[in-house]
Scaffold this motif. Sequence first.
Motif, PDB file in Angstrom:
ATOM      1  N   ILE A  67       0.862  -1.182   0.000  1.00 19.77           N
ATOM      2  CA  ILE A  67       0.000   0.000   0.000  1.00 19.77           C
ATOM      3  C   ILE A  67       0.897   1.230   0.000  1.00 19.77           C
ATOM      4  O   ILE A  67       1.865   1.296   0.763  1.00 19.77           O
ATOM      5  N   MET A  68       0.598   2.200  -0.865  1.00 24.20           N
ATOM      6  CA  MET A  68       1.346   3.452  -0.887  1.00 24.20           C
ATOM      7  C   MET A  68       0.376   4.614  -0.783  1.00 24.20           C
ATOM      8  O   MET A  68      -0.739   4.560  -1.311  1.00 24.20           O
ATOM      9  N   ALA A  69       0.807   5.659  -0.085  1.00 21.79           N
ATOM     10  CA  ALA A  69      -0.061   6.817   0.111  1.00 21.79           C
ATOM     11  C   ALA A  69       0.789   8.045   0.399  1.00 21.79           C
ATOM     12  O   ALA A  69       1.965   7.940   0.762  1.00 21.79           O
ATOM     13  N   PHE A  70       0.173   9.215   0.241  1.00 18.61           N
ATOM     14  CA  PHE A  70       0.840  10.465   0.596  1.00 18.61           C
ATOM     15  C   PHE A  70      -0.200  11.448   1.112  1.00 18.61           C
ATOM     16  O   PHE A  70      -1.384  11.386   0.762  1.00 18.61           O
ATOM     17  N   GLY A  71       0.249  12.345   1.987  1.00 18.55           N
ATOM     18  CA  GLY A  71      -0.597  13.418   2.494  1.00 18.55           C
ATOM     19  C   GLY A  71       0.129  14.737   2.365  1.00 18.55           C
ATOM     20  O   GLY A  71       1.362  14.783   2.410  1.00 18.55           O
ATOM     21  N   ASN A  72      -0.617  15.821   2.224  1.00 19.74           N
ATOM     22  CA  ASN A  72      -0.009  17.131   1.985  1.00 19.74           C
ATOM     23  C   ASN A  72       0.273  17.920   3.256  1.00 19.74           C
ATOM     24  O   ASN A  72       0.896  18.977   3.199  1.00 19.74           O
ATOM     25  N   SER A  73      -0.187  17.417   4.404  1.00 15.51           N
ATOM     26  CA  SER A  73       0.019  18.139   5.666  1.00 15.51           C
ATOM     27  C   SER A  73       1.092  17.458   6.506  1.00 15.51           C
ATOM     28  O   SER A  73       1.161  16.225   6.564  1.00 15.51           O
ATOM     29  N   ILE A  74       1.924  18.259   7.159  1.00 13.75           N
ATOM     30  CA  ILE A  74       2.978  17.725   8.023  1.00 13.75           C
ATOM     31  C   ILE A  74       2.347  17.134   9.285  1.00 13.75           C
ATOM     32  O   ILE A  74       1.530  17.786   9.937  1.00 13.75           O
ATOM     33  N   PRO A  75       2.689  15.903   9.642  1.00 14.36           N
ATOM     34  CA  PRO A  75       2.161  15.316  10.881  1.00 14.36           C
ATOM     35  C   PRO A  75       2.569  16.136  12.105  1.00 14.36           C
ATOM     36  O   PRO A  75       3.699  16.623  12.192  1.00 14.36           O
ATOM     37  N   VAL A  76       1.648  16.288  13.030  1.00 10.99           N
ATOM     38  CA  VAL A  76       1.904  16.976  14.296  1.00 10.99           C
ATOM     39  C   VAL A  76       1.759  15.960  15.418  1.00 10.99           C
ATOM     40  O   VAL A  76       0.746  15.264  15.506  1.00 10.99           O
ATOM     41  N   LYS A  77       2.780  15.851  16.250  1.00 10.02           N
ATOM     42  CA  LYS A  77       2.813  14.875  17.342  1.00 10.02           C
ATOM     43  C   LYS A  77       2.555  13.458  16.818  1.00 10.02           C
ATOM     44  O   LYS A  77       1.833  12.677  17.430  1.00 10.02           O
ATOM     45  N   ASN A  78       3.157  13.171  15.653  1.00 12.37           N
ATOM     46  CA  ASN A  78       3.087  11.839  15.035  1.00 12.37           C
ATOM     47  C   ASN A  78       1.664  11.411  14.682  1.00 12.37           C
ATOM     48  O   ASN A  78       1.362  10.216  14.628  1.00 12.37           O
ATOM     49  N   LYS A  79       0.791  12.372  14.420  1.00 10.57           N
ATOM     50  CA  LYS A  79      -0.564  12.083  13.971  1.00 10.57           C
ATOM     51  C   LYS A  79      -0.644  12.337  12.465  1.00 10.57           C
ATOM     52  O   LYS A  79      -0.420  13.457  12.006  1.00 10.57           O
ATOM     53  N   LEU A  80      -0.957  11.286  11.706  1.00  6.61           N
ATOM     54  CA  LEU A  80      -1.044  11.434  10.261  1.00  6.61           C
ATOM     55  C   LEU A  80      -2.377  12.058   9.869  1.00  6.61           C
ATOM     56  O   LEU A  80      -3.430  11.685  10.391  1.00  6.61           O
ATOM     57  N   THR A  81      -2.316  12.998   8.941  1.00  9.00           N
ATOM     58  CA  THR A  81      -3.529  13.586   8.396  1.00  9.00           C
ATOM     59  C   THR A  81      -4.082  12.690   7.293  1.00  9.00           C
ATOM     60  O   THR A  81      -3.441  11.737   6.866  1.00  9.00           O
ATOM     61  N   MET A  82      -5.278  13.012   6.819  1.00 10.07           N
ATOM     62  CA  MET A  82      -5.914  12.247   5.756  1.00 10.07           C
ATOM     63  C   MET A  82      -5.042  12.264   4.505  1.00 10.07           C
ATOM     64  O   MET A  82      -4.473  13.292   4.144  1.00 10.07           O
ATOM     65  N   HIS A  83      -4.932  11.124   3.850  1.00  9.25           N
ATOM     66  CA  HIS A  83      -4.123  11.049   2.636  1.00  9.25           C
ATOM     67  C   HIS A  83      -4.805  11.769   1.481  1.00  9.25           C
ATOM     68  O   HIS A  83      -6.034  11.858   1.410  1.00  9.25           O
ATOM     69  N   GLN A  84      -3.996  12.295   0.557  1.00  8.55           N
ATOM     70  CA  GLN A  84      -4.515  12.902  -0.667  1.00  8.55           C
ATOM     71  C   GLN A  84      -4.498  11.927  -1.837  1.00  8.55           C
ATOM     72  O   GLN A  84      -5.127  12.161  -2.860  1.00  8.55           O
ATOM     73  N   GLY A  85      -3.763  10.852  -1.707  1.00 10.57           N
ATOM     74  CA  GLY A  85      -3.714   9.839  -2.754  1.00 10.57           C
ATOM     75  C   GLY A  85      -3.244   8.527  -2.175  1.00 10.57           C
ATOM     76  O   GLY A  85      -2.471   8.502  -1.214  1.00 10.57           O
ATOM     77  N   LYS A  86      -3.727   7.423  -2.744  1.00 11.40           N
ATOM     78  CA  LYS A  86      -3.317   6.106  -2.251  1.00 11.40           C
ATOM     79  C   LYS A  86      -3.494   5.083  -3.360  1.00 11.40           C
ATOM     80  O   LYS A  86      -4.237   5.295  -4.323  1.00 11.40           O
ATOM     81  N   THR A  87      -2.810   3.969  -3.220  1.00  7.52           N
ATOM     82  CA  THR A  87      -2.976   2.853  -4.140  1.00  7.52           C
ATOM     83  C   THR A  87      -2.602   1.572  -3.416  1.00  7.52           C
ATOM     84  O   THR A  87      -1.937   1.605  -2.372  1.00  7.52           O
ATOM     85  N   SER A  88      -3.038   0.448  -3.953  1.00  5.93           N
ATOM     86  CA  SER A  88      -2.634  -0.851  -3.417  1.00  5.93           C
ATOM     87  C   SER A  88      -2.386  -1.790  -4.583  1.00  5.93           C
ATOM     88  O   SER A  88      -3.060  -1.713  -5.614  1.00  5.93           O
ATOM     89  N   PHE A  89      -1.403  -2.649  -4.433  1.00  9.52           N
ATOM     90  CA  PHE A  89      -1.064  -3.597  -5.486  1.00  9.52           C
ATOM     91  C   PHE A  89      -0.232  -4.719  -4.878  1.00  9.52           C
ATOM     92  O   PHE A  89       0.223  -4.631  -3.731  1.00  9.52           O
ATOM     93  N   THR A  90      -0.050  -5.770  -5.630  1.00  3.92           N
ATOM     94  CA  THR A  90       0.825  -6.862  -5.215  1.00  3.92           C
ATOM     95  C   THR A  90       2.135  -6.747  -5.976  1.00  3.92           C
ATOM     96  O   THR A  90       2.132  -6.673  -7.205  1.00  3.92           O
ATOM     97  N   PHE A  91       3.242  -6.705  -5.238  1.00  2.68           N
ATOM     98  CA  PHE A  91       4.551  -6.550  -5.864  1.00  2.68           C
ATOM     99  C   PHE A  91       5.316  -7.858  -5.771  1.00  2.68           C
ATOM    100  O   PHE A  91       5.394  -8.470  -4.706  1.00  2.68           O
ATOM    101  N   ASP A  92       5.870  -8.273  -6.898  1.00  2.57           N
ATOM    102  CA  ASP A  92       6.653  -9.504  -6.948  1.00  2.57           C
ATOM    103  C   ASP A  92       8.122  -9.160  -6.710  1.00  2.57           C
ATOM    104  O   ASP A  92       8.793  -8.633  -7.597  1.00  2.57           O
ATOM    105  N   PHE A  93       8.619  -9.435  -5.519  1.00  2.00           N
ATOM    106  CA  PHE A  93       9.998  -9.099  -5.183  1.00  2.00           C
ATOM    107  C   PHE A  93      11.008 -10.030  -5.850  1.00  2.00           C
ATOM    108  O   PHE A  93      12.211  -9.824  -5.727  1.00  2.00           O
ATOM    109  N   THR A  94      10.529 -11.057  -6.559  1.00  2.00           N
ATOM    110  CA  THR A  94      11.450 -11.928  -7.291  1.00  2.00           C
ATOM    111  C   THR A  94      11.674 -11.436  -8.718  1.00  2.00           C
ATOM    112  O   THR A  94      12.741 -11.645  -9.288  1.00  2.00           O
ATOM    113  N   THR A  95      10.671 -10.769  -9.298  1.00  2.00           N
ATOM    114  CA  THR A  95      10.818 -10.248 -10.662  1.00  2.00           C
ATOM    115  C   THR A  95      10.925  -8.735 -10.697  1.00  2.00           C
ATOM    116  O   THR A  95      11.344  -8.160 -11.699  1.00  2.00           O
ATOM    117  N   GLY A  96      10.507  -8.073  -9.599  1.00  2.00           N
ATOM    118  CA  GLY A  96      10.564  -6.622  -9.567  1.00  2.00           C
ATOM    119  C   GLY A  96       9.435  -5.949 -10.300  1.00  2.00           C
ATOM    120  O   GLY A  96       9.574  -4.822 -10.764  1.00  2.00           O
TER     121      GLY A  96
END
Length: 215
Positions: free
Chosen positions: A161-190
């Motif tokens: 799972i990959m994601a990003f948010g545009n706001s800096i976390p405060v006291k290690n609290k993550l804000t809502m993501h602006q984008g995300k995706t999920s996929f299966t990655f084959d670490f043997t073939t890359g």
Amino acid sequence: MASVARVAAAALVVLGLASLAAAQMESCNGELPPVLAANYSGLACQPVWNNFVLRYHQDKNNVLRVVLSTMYSTGWVGMGFSRDGLMIGSSAMVGWIGKKGLPHIRQFALRGKSSSKVVVDRGFLVSNDNDHDHTVVVQQAKIYLAFQLKFSYRLTHQHIIMAFGNSIPVKNKLTMHQGKTSFTFDFTTGLPSTGPSPTACAALTARSMCSRGAS
């Protein structure tokens, strides 16, 4: 004349998409920041989503070295490991540059969709030796998350799972993501074995068009 114009326009579109795809693939050609060279050289490299690039190496002791890079101005960037492809129940390494300019990289347990359910310094990921192997570097408008994880087995097809948010976390609290995706990655073939392909993502201009919801 109209048909010639249509052919020319179609050719320009094809060339434009090819250029975007080529630019995406060429993102592996850049060198890592010098501070990462000692511990993260010789990694395989694969563009995986939008301008996210995954560099990695898994050794015979099942230690996985990872450098995740993407364009960056502010906010946070994360890479999660899931046992079933879902966000809930996964663990993620998340990095950002704080308001005082200091780098941060922490593990989070994703126990739910609300901020209170995203718990810092919890999760099933095991650091290799110590957390000093983890670092965040920003160079030329790119952020690099570098970390080393120890697994009890050799990773093959892994839910990511990959994601990003545009706001800096405060006291290690993550804000809502602006984008995300999920996929299966084959670490043997890359290669991603499910989810949006790098070429398809490069051809799309809107991040949301290239995102798949991680439930």
